[in-house]
Enzyme design. Structure first.
Site, PDB file in Angstrom:
ATOM      1  N   LYS A 181       0.843  -1.200   0.000  1.00 29.45           N
ATOM      2  CA  LYS A 181       0.000   0.000   0.000  1.00 29.45           C
ATOM      3  C   LYS A 181       0.876   1.248   0.000  1.00 29.45           C
ATOM      4  O   LYS A 181       1.330   1.695   1.045  1.00 29.45           O
ATOM      5  CB  LYS A 181      -0.932   0.057   1.216  1.00 29.45           C
ATOM      6  CG  LYS A 181      -1.974   1.188   1.089  1.00 29.45           C
ATOM      7  CD  LYS A 181      -2.677   1.508   2.390  1.00 29.45           C
ATOM      8  CE  LYS A 181      -1.998   2.605   3.161  1.00 29.45           C
ATOM      9  NZ  LYS A 181      -1.995   3.929   2.468  1.00 29.45           N
ATOM     10  N   GLU A 254       9.402   1.713  11.117  1.00 26.11           N
ATOM     11  CA  GLU A 254      10.393   2.782  10.986  1.00 26.11           C
ATOM     12  C   GLU A 254       9.633   4.083  11.079  1.00 26.11           C
ATOM     13  O   GLU A 254       8.882   4.454  10.177  1.00 26.11           O
ATOM     14  CB  GLU A 254      11.140   2.652   9.649  1.00 26.11           C
ATOM     15  CG  GLU A 254      12.519   3.276   9.680  1.00 26.11           C
ATOM     16  CD  GLU A 254      12.561   4.703   9.176  1.00 26.11           C
ATOM     17  OE1 GLU A 254      11.612   5.455   9.435  1.00 26.11           O
ATOM     18  OE2 GLU A 254      13.542   5.058   8.522  1.00 26.11           O
TER      19      GLU A 254
END
Length: 517
Positions: A181, A254
């Site tokens: 995505k 992250e």
């Protein structure tokens, strides 16, 4: 302004057609430099996400059955294709994100570097490892790495090509499928990269692209994944991490940063100023590892500040599809407004703008000047929150201990930089900073571009890492295949347990002395 010649209606139709979507809804993709509509991007719903995982799982069963050498062969062909088509990717990235062409091209190089690294390293990382078993000679134990299955990969708009393709690469080589995505603002360049992977020989359906806002399909992506790779904000990372934990699947997150840079007394200011400008304003400051806090010793602050401001003022802004501009646009008007709000809040509470601080509507709707502030205090939003724009603040310090304490005074811990002529001393300072990436005499590239080493964040900047051996192993499960050549582990019914205990203790002691276990 006209689009680059490579961005044709036919290409746009092919790229948007790669999105799994039955919802009938779409998102208008605009050229950032002008705000003009480029195309309609189909939007996926949770049912589309589920269908995407089903198709990826079917293809993954085939892909995982291929020998590693055959999978690596596909990536070698992809690497060569990308070398030839990198500027088309840069065209699409500039259209969607408004970044300078230099930055767009460098982003394609990140994928080339990661691909090249894992092509070479995968046979070593994924090889079976045979060990001695529970009983020497008559037993063995072998670690076997198997793919997780299908990875749910959610990538952001600031470095869309790198965080999509570079993060997918080790997962794919390890034998996984991917449901990807990208952000709505940056899907086209990613879809082009996926097309190149299929052209290189990837089995049909192995990578599925879904599009939509996080609240609409984010939960479905995590719900169906065998592993989750997410790059984005800390707030969203907490939600994804909680859902992944509830589903008992692993994840790498992250997240954000409020990254410090320390200029030591003995720093070479020619290098420090140039390096700090690069690390602050790259990608228009839209990089989770870019520098937002600069700490300079009291003795060097005046000189550093003067030279840094002059360098910031010399940055060339531009809305062109060539290599002339140093810096491009922010990704959207909404992002420009966020950056402006941080600056206005700081100025309203007493901060001083040394340069910049204003939008540049003459260049485009989302342009913002390189901005340097001072007199920033802890009560200002800009002092604590990630601004994510071409904005930094300069502070002074009296002692190295104070500089380290100031650098660590944040919830984040992604990246840090230290500049000094005595490299050992500078490295010692860097090791005291609570960040996952430490750069000595560089802003961020030295650590991030070292693909053999892992890169990740501490504290609220994330969980897990990318790159290095860990960046591939995280996409695998380990099987322990134990073989017993002769049955010696079962005791007969008439065992004298008093003697057995003594015998066992004696055997364990002997194996310890001989270094067997």
């Amino acid at each position: 302004m006209s689009l680059p010649a490579s961005v044709t209606p036919d290409l746009l139709a092919k790229l948007t057609g790669m999105v799994v979507s039955t919802s009938g809804r779409s998102h208008a993709v605009t050229e950032v430099y002008t705000g003009e509509k480029v195309c309609d991007l189909p939007q996926s719903d949770p049912g589309d996400v589920k269908a995407a995982y089903s198709a990826a799982r079917a293809a993954q069963a085939v892909w995982a059955s291929w020998p590693l050498k055959r999978r690596v062969g596909v990536m070698k062909r992809f690497h060569e294709l990308l070398l030839g088509q990198g500027l088309v990717v840069a065209d699409l990235m500039q259209v969607e994100t408004g970044k300078a062409r230099r930055m767009a091209f460098e982003e394609t190089c990140d994928v080339l570097m990661v691909t090249s690294h894992y092509i070479k390293a995968a046979p070593r990382i994924l090889r079976e490892r045979k060990h001695g078993g529970v009983v020497p000679i008559v037993s063995t134990s072998t670690e076997v790495r198997i793919p997780k299955g299908v990875v749910g990969l959610i990538s952001p708009w600031n470095f869309p090509f790198a965080t999509s393709l570079s993060d997918a690469m080790p997962a794919l080589i390890a034998g996984n499928g991917v449901v990807l995505k990208p952000d709505n603002k940056s899907t086209l360049n990613v879809a082009y990269g996926v097309r190149l992977l299929y052209e290189a020989g990837l089995p049909a359906g192995l990578i599925q692209i879904v599009c939509g806002e996080g609240p609409d399909i984010g939960a479905a992506i995590v719900e169906n994944a065998d592993y989750v790779m997410f790059t984005g904000s800390t707030a969203t990372g907490r939600v994804i991490g909680a859902q992944a934990g509830q589903n008992l699947v692993g994840c790498t997150l992250e997240l954000g940063g409020k990254n410090p840079l320390i200029v030591l007394d003995d720093a070479n200011l020619d290098e420090a100023v140039a390096g700090t400008v690069a690390a602050t304003f790259l990608n228009t400051g839209q990089a989770c590892m870019h520098i937002e806090r600069i700490y300079v010793s009291e003795r060097r602050r005046e000189e550093f500040t003067k030279r840094f401001v002059e360098a910031a003022q010399a940055i060339r802004l531009g809305a062109t599809y060539d290599f002339a501009p140093d810096m491009g646009s922010l990704v959207s008007v909404a992002q420009r407004e966020r950056v402006q709000a941080h600056v206005d809040d700081a100025v309203g509470k007493g901060a001083t703008v040394l340069t910049g601080g204003k939008p540049r509507p003459d260049l485009g709707p989302a342009f913002f000047e390189p901005t340097v502030l001072t007199d920033v205090t802890p009560d200002m939003v800009l002092a604590r929150a990630e601004t994510f724009g071409p904005v930094t603040a300069i502070y002074s310090y009296a002692t190295v201990d104070e500089a380290v304490a100031l650098a660590n005074d944040t919830e984040y811990g992604l990246n840090a930089s230290v500049w000094g002529s005595d490299r050992r001393a500078a490295e010692a300072v860097g090791r005291r900073i609570q960040a996952g990436n430490i750069n000595v005499n560089d802003g961020l590239a030295a650590s991030y571009a070292s693909k053999k080493s892992t890169s990740g964040g501490l504290k609220a900047s994330g969980v897990g890492s990318r790159h290095g051996d860990a960046g591939m192993l995280k996409y695998t499960d380990v099987q322990n295949v134990a073989v017993l050549k002769k049955q010696v582990l079962t005791n007969p019914p008439d065992t004298d347990w008093t003697k057995q205990v003594a015998k066992t203790v004696k055997g364990l002691r002997l194996m310890r002395k001989l270094g067997i276990r």
